[in-house]
Design an enzyme around this catalytic site. Structure first.
Site, mmCIF file in Angstrom:
data_model
loop_
_atom_site.group_PDB
_atom_site.id
_atom_site.type_symbol
_atom_site.label_atom_id
_atom_site.label_comp_id
_atom_site.label_asym_id
_atom_site.label_seq_id
_atom_site.Cartn_x
_atom_site.Cartn_y
_atom_site.Cartn_z
ATOM 1 C CD GLN A 106 -2.280 -1.432 1.927
ATOM 2 O OE1 GLN A 106 -3.849 -0.919 2.475
ATOM 3 N NE2 GLN A 106 -1.442 -2.018 3.192
ATOM 4 C CG ASN A 107 4.182 1.170 1.994
ATOM 5 O OD1 ASN A 107 2.844 1.881 2.412
ATOM 6 N ND2 ASN A 107 5.312 0.164 2.684
ATOM 7 C CG HIS A 124 -3.083 2.857 -2.151
ATOM 8 N ND1 HIS A 124 -2.806 2.987 -0.580
ATOM 9 C CD2 HIS A 124 -3.957 2.306 -2.084
ATOM 10 C CE1 HIS A 124 -3.802 2.019 -0.600
ATOM 11 N NE2 HIS A 124 -4.374 1.443 -1.682
ATOM 12 C CB CYS A 132 -0.714 13.806 -19.892
ATOM 13 S SG CYS A 132 -1.182 15.648 -20.651
ATOM 14 C CB CYS A 135 -2.868 13.550 -24.658
ATOM 15 S SG CYS A 135 -0.549 13.234 -23.933
ATOM 16 C CB CYS A 162 -0.235 17.902 -25.265
ATOM 17 S SG CYS A 162 -0.721 17.353 -24.007
ATOM 18 C CB THR A 200 -0.639 -3.352 6.604
ATOM 19 O OG1 THR A 200 -2.465 -2.172 6.543
ATOM 20 C CG2 THR A 200 -0.857 -4.413 6.655
ATOM 21 C CG ASN A 225 0.938 -5.226 12.103
ATOM 22 O OD1 ASN A 225 1.936 -4.904 11.502
ATOM 23 N ND2 ASN A 225 0.049 -5.888 11.244
#
Ligand SMILES: [Zn+2]
Length: 265
Positions: A106-107, A124, A132, A135, A162, A200, A225
């Site tokens: 998720q990093n 992510h 862009c 375009c 563009c 996490t 964790n």
């Protein structure tokens, strides 16, 4: 397998389970990058305190005020320069030695790849590439660095350049997880019989669905964790700083796979 109150026993259980797995993957989150000096975005020293997501981390905010939101993007870009830590390196070594099929992270900091991990699915996105908004042309960080900020698309277009906004390929709050990341994780999680859950709390979907999926397949969950994730109910819980616990697990795995009951190398 039950959660043991003895830390040493937890390591041994985790190492034996990993050595016996036929296909193991890791799910990682903010906690794996904290030892690299990147505070959890949600923490008291994290990014969201300085850049409230509703004000900065949406596509509509970026379109409304590109220069303002680019200040946050510049911070994300700087995260790419942080050094990987022993947790990243242990996962990369585990993959190189055949004990890990890949990572879903998720990093967005790219530190797994910098540590040498090869199969890394970034749910992510990443601030290392750009697209862009008009375009759809794609750019690397090296190509965008010399441009003025906020950068504009240098692609030729009918009647001139563009010239529209470039956006880092990080997934903002009003954007979807990239379809290719979801498809890749769908393929990776198939046949997985063990998942390491590292740094996490497994609260953000769709990443949070992955451990449940592994469990439905009959797989084991090993959680590493600082504090147990609510509702995860892992088969083995290894509490502590993952920059310490993952290298130790790697060593335990190397020993366990050479023993009867462990997988032959
Ligand atoms: Zn363009």
């Amino acid at each position: 397998m039950t959660v043991s109150p003895h830390r040493g026993a937890d390591f041994e259980q985790a190492a034996r389970a990993l050595a016996g797995a036929s296909k193991a993957i890791a799910l990682t989150g903010a906690g794996v990058s904290v030892p690299s000096g990147i505070p959890d975005f949600r923490s008291a020293t994290g990014l969201w305190l300085r850049y409230p997501p509703a004000e900065y981390a949406t596509l509509s905010a970026f379109r409304a005020d590109p220069a303002k939101v680019w200040r946050m993007f510049a911070e994300l870009e700087r995260m790419l320069q942080r050094p990987p830590n022993p947790a990243h390196r242990a996962l990369a070594t585990l993959e190189a030695e055949g004990g890990l099929a890949g990572i879903v992270t998720q990093n967005i900091d790219g530190l797994h790849q910098r540590a040498g991990s090869r199969t890394v699915i970034e749910y992510h996105g990443s601030p290392a590439t750009f697209t862009c908004l008009a375009c759809g042309a794609g750019y690397t960080l090296a190509e965008v660095l010399p441009l003025e900020r906020p950068p504009r698309c240098p692609a030729p277009a009918p009647g001139g350049r563009c010239g529209q906004l470039l956006k880092p390929d990080v997934v903002l709050f009003d954007e979807q997880i990239p379809g290719r990341a979801l498809a890749a994780s769908e393929a990776l999680v198939r046949d997985v019989d063990l998942m390491l859950i590292v740094g996490t709390s497994c609260e953000v979907y769709p990443a949070a669905e992955l451990p449940r999926r592994v469990r439905r397949q009959g797989g084991l969950l090993i959680e590493l964790n600082l504090a147990p994730a609510a509702g995860l109910d892992p088969d083995v819980l290894v509490r502590g700083d993952c920059a310490v616990t993952l290298p130790r697990l790697l060593e335990g795995w190397r020993q366990a796979r050479g023993r009867p009951g462990g997988a032959a190398p």
